[in-house]
Design an enzyme around this catalytic site. Structure first.
Site, short mmCIF file in Angstrom:
data_model
loop_
_atom_site.label_atom_id
_atom_site.label_comp_id
_atom_site.label_asym_id
_atom_site.label_seq_id
_atom_site.Cartn_x
_atom_site.Cartn_y
_atom_site.Cartn_z
N ARG A 33 9.94 -0.27 0.51
CA ARG A 33 9.87 0.02 -0.83
C ARG A 33 11.30 0.97 -1.32
O ARG A 33 12.20 1.22 -0.71
CB ARG A 33 8.85 0.84 -0.89
CG ARG A 33 8.23 1.28 0.76
CD ARG A 33 8.36 2.89 0.38
NE ARG A 33 8.68 3.89 -0.78
CZ ARG A 33 9.59 4.29 -1.06
NH1 ARG A 33 10.58 4.41 0.09
NH2 ARG A 33 9.95 5.21 -2.14
N GLY A 34 11.16 0.94 -2.88
CA GLY A 34 11.98 1.26 -3.30
C GLY A 34 13.32 0.53 -3.74
O GLY A 34 13.21 -0.67 -3.12
N ALA A 35 13.70 0.40 -4.69
CA ALA A 35 14.09 -0.28 -6.28
C ALA A 35 15.20 -1.41 -4.99
O ALA A 35 15.04 -2.32 -3.98
CB ALA A 35 14.71 -0.56 -6.44
N ARG B 91 6.49 -7.66 -5.32
CA ARG B 91 6.00 -7.22 -6.54
C ARG B 91 6.83 -7.17 -7.68
O ARG B 91 8.32 -7.38 -7.83
CB ARG B 91 6.83 -5.31 -5.36
CG ARG B 91 6.31 -5.30 -4.56
CD ARG B 91 6.57 -3.93 -4.11
NE ARG B 91 6.20 -2.99 -4.65
CZ ARG B 91 6.23 -1.42 -4.78
NH1 ARG B 91 7.06 -0.89 -3.97
NH2 ARG B 91 5.89 -0.98 -5.38
N GLN C 288 4.69 9.46 -1.55
CA GLN C 288 6.09 8.95 -1.07
C GLN C 288 6.90 10.37 -0.91
O GLN C 288 7.85 10.12 0.50
CB GLN C 288 6.38 8.08 -2.08
CG GLN C 288 5.76 6.81 -1.99
CD GLN C 288 5.69 6.43 -2.87
OE1 GLN C 288 4.33 7.65 -3.34
NE2 GLN C 288 5.23 5.08 -3.52
N ASP D 116 13.33 2.25 -10.76
CA ASP D 116 12.94 0.53 -10.83
C ASP D 116 13.61 0.20 -11.36
O ASP D 116 13.88 -1.60 -10.99
CB ASP D 116 11.70 0.54 -10.49
CG ASP D 116 11.27 1.04 -8.90
OD1 ASP D 116 11.09 2.96 -9.19
OD2 ASP D 116 11.13 0.74 -7.31
N ASN E 29 10.15 4.26 -13.64
CA ASN E 29 9.85 4.73 -12.23
C ASN E 29 8.91 5.05 -11.68
O ASN E 29 7.69 4.89 -12.77
CB ASN E 29 10.68 5.32 -12.38
CG ASN E 29 10.90 6.57 -10.81
OD1 ASN E 29 11.78 6.10 -9.96
ND2 ASN E 29 11.41 7.71 -10.07
N LYS E 30 8.06 5.22 -10.68
CA LYS E 30 7.21 5.62 -10.41
C LYS E 30 6.24 6.75 -11.00
O LYS E 30 6.57 7.78 -11.96
CB LYS E 30 7.88 6.04 -8.65
CG LYS E 30 6.22 7.48 -7.67
CD LYS E 30 5.15 5.94 -7.39
CE LYS E 30 6.15 4.77 -6.94
NZ LYS E 30 5.01 3.34 -7.04
O1 MRU Z 1 6.45 2.20 -5.13
P1 MRU Z 1 7.24 2.16 -4.48
O2 MRU Z 1 7.84 3.20 -3.65
O3 MRU Z 1 8.48 1.50 -4.87
O4 MRU Z 1 8.43 3.57 -5.96
C1 MRU Z 1 10.18 3.97 -5.40
C2 MRU Z 1 10.30 4.37 -6.33
O5 MRU Z 1 10.07 4.70 -7.65
C3 MRU Z 1 11.83 5.17 -6.57
O6 MRU Z 1 11.46 6.54 -6.97
C4 MRU Z 1 12.43 4.07 -6.30
O7 MRU Z 1 12.64 2.95 -6.48
C5 MRU Z 1 13.93 4.64 -7.74
S1 MRU Z 1 14.73 4.23 -5.28
C6 MRU Z 1 16.32 4.75 -5.09
#
Ligand code: MRU
Length: 362
Positions: free
Chosen positions: A53-55, A90, A203, A244, A254-255
């Protein structure tokens, strides 16, 4: 980055042309397990089930998903199916679309027989580029931390608050929000990180705390609601989060919970920076609140929680009344006006159309 002294990336080729390895992030922090992705379907499930996960890492995994697909069925129809399958995993992180478009542009109009080799090579390149981008974000963000460090009494750390995991686990290496932090740490600048737990999937607690700890960076886990209170008491010098999807005018998605931290930072005069690779900029979108699709996830992420029991087994327990109605928005949008600056691989931009345009050409 290092796990107890051993350098790792989050994704790597296991058998060239056949399989890639990933860290199964759903098992952290209690177990470190790697998983082999040997098919398009494995890659798609790894993204939608959040093993990765994470963009930026979603983008890198999607690139390898296309490479696996090109090995399985390099026909036009096969690749179109693969693009669709991966695209649907996603909805919010725009790196997914970026990586898939890169692969499609490369493979279109190529002979079927050469597509697999080209796809594997480009996926590897995307990963290497991501590492270089993260390092550049680190170099560009480091002076922000150093500038605060010189104002602190000797030995006192710069206190940085972060949300979710925008660490090396969210990218191929180094991270986005964490890259300046790791660089400051390695340079001997005293740093301390406030790690938001980041409900509902935690996370922060399970990933950011784990990776900072494994690398040796001082940090403290806090409940999601604590940040504003710490800011009121002068205990946060700056916030750095990831994103993201960033709009052309500098809104950042973002999250969930990032927006509330930005509001608290604004109210307390704490600088609020967002670190991002340009691959998260969606130039087709201006107004993040109105235009970015927000992923809705299953209610069990709120009603159930996993943890390690006294006997060492990882167990799941219910924490809400059976049948309770749940809404689980996974991301929120922080308007550009609340963002002090965007730390990118090309420098720190003002969060505005002009600021981004000055650094990046469309
Ligand atoms: O749902 P996730 O765990 O994929 O969300 C990730 C985030 O929100 C991160 O902070 C975001 O991708 C930035 S990553 C470098």
């Amino acid at each position: 980055m290092e796990i107890d002294g051993t350098p790792y990336r989050t994704i790597w080729v296991e058998t060239p042309g056949r399989s890639v390895g990933i860290i199964d992030q759903t098992k952290l922090p209690h177990r470190f397990e790697t998983v082999t992705l040997a098919s398009l379907e494995d890659a798609a499930r790894a993204i939608s089930d959040m093993l990765v996960r994470g963009a930026p890492l979603i983008g890198a995994t999607a690139a390898y998903g296309m490479a696996l697909a090109a090995s399985e069925d390099p026909s036009d129809a096969g690749l179109a199916r693969a693009y669709d399958r991966l695209y649907r995993t996603r909805p919010t992180a725009v790196n997914l679309r970026w990586a898939l478009d890169q692969m499609r542009a490369l493979l279109d109009n190529r002979a079927e027989g050469e597509r697999a080799a080209l796809a594997w090579a480009r996926a590897a390149e995307i990963c290497d580029e991501d590492v270089e981008i993260s390092k550049a974000i680190g170099r560009n963000g480091l002076p922000l931390i150093e500038a605060i460090a010189v104002t602190k009494p000797a030995g006192e750390p710069v206190n940085i608050l972060t949300h979710c995991n925008a660490g090396w686990l969210a990218t191929v290496d180094w991270g986005t929000a964490t890259a300046p932090i790791y660089m400051a740490y390695e340079k001997g600048v005293p740093v301390h990180v406030w790690v938001d737990e980041t409900r509902p999937r935690n996370q922060g607690a399970s990933l950011t705390a784990w990776e900072l700890g494994r690398h040796g960076v001082p940090h403290t886990l806090i409940a999601d609601n604590v940040g504003g209170h710490l800011m009121q008491h002068g205990l946060v010098d700056l916030c750095i989060t990831g994103t993201d999807r960033t709009t052309a005018r500098g809104d950042v998605c973002n999250k969930i919970g990032t927006y509330l931290k930005a509001l608290a930072a604004e109210d307390n005069g704490v600088p609020f920076y967002v670190a991002l690779p340009s691959t998260t900029i969606d130039w087709t979108v201006e107004d993040g609140v109105a235009e970015i699709p927000i992923e809705q996830r299953g209610g069990e992420e709120l009603t159930r929680i996993a943890g390690r029991a006294a006997d060492g087994q990882v167990v799941e327990v219910d924490i809400a009344p059976e049948g309770v109605a749940v809404r689980n928005d996974a991301f929120d949008v922080t308007p550009a006006r609340l963002v002090t600056g965007l730390i990118t691989e090309r420098g720190v931009a003002e969060a505005s159309k002009e600021g981004l345009a000055a650094l990046f050409e469309r």
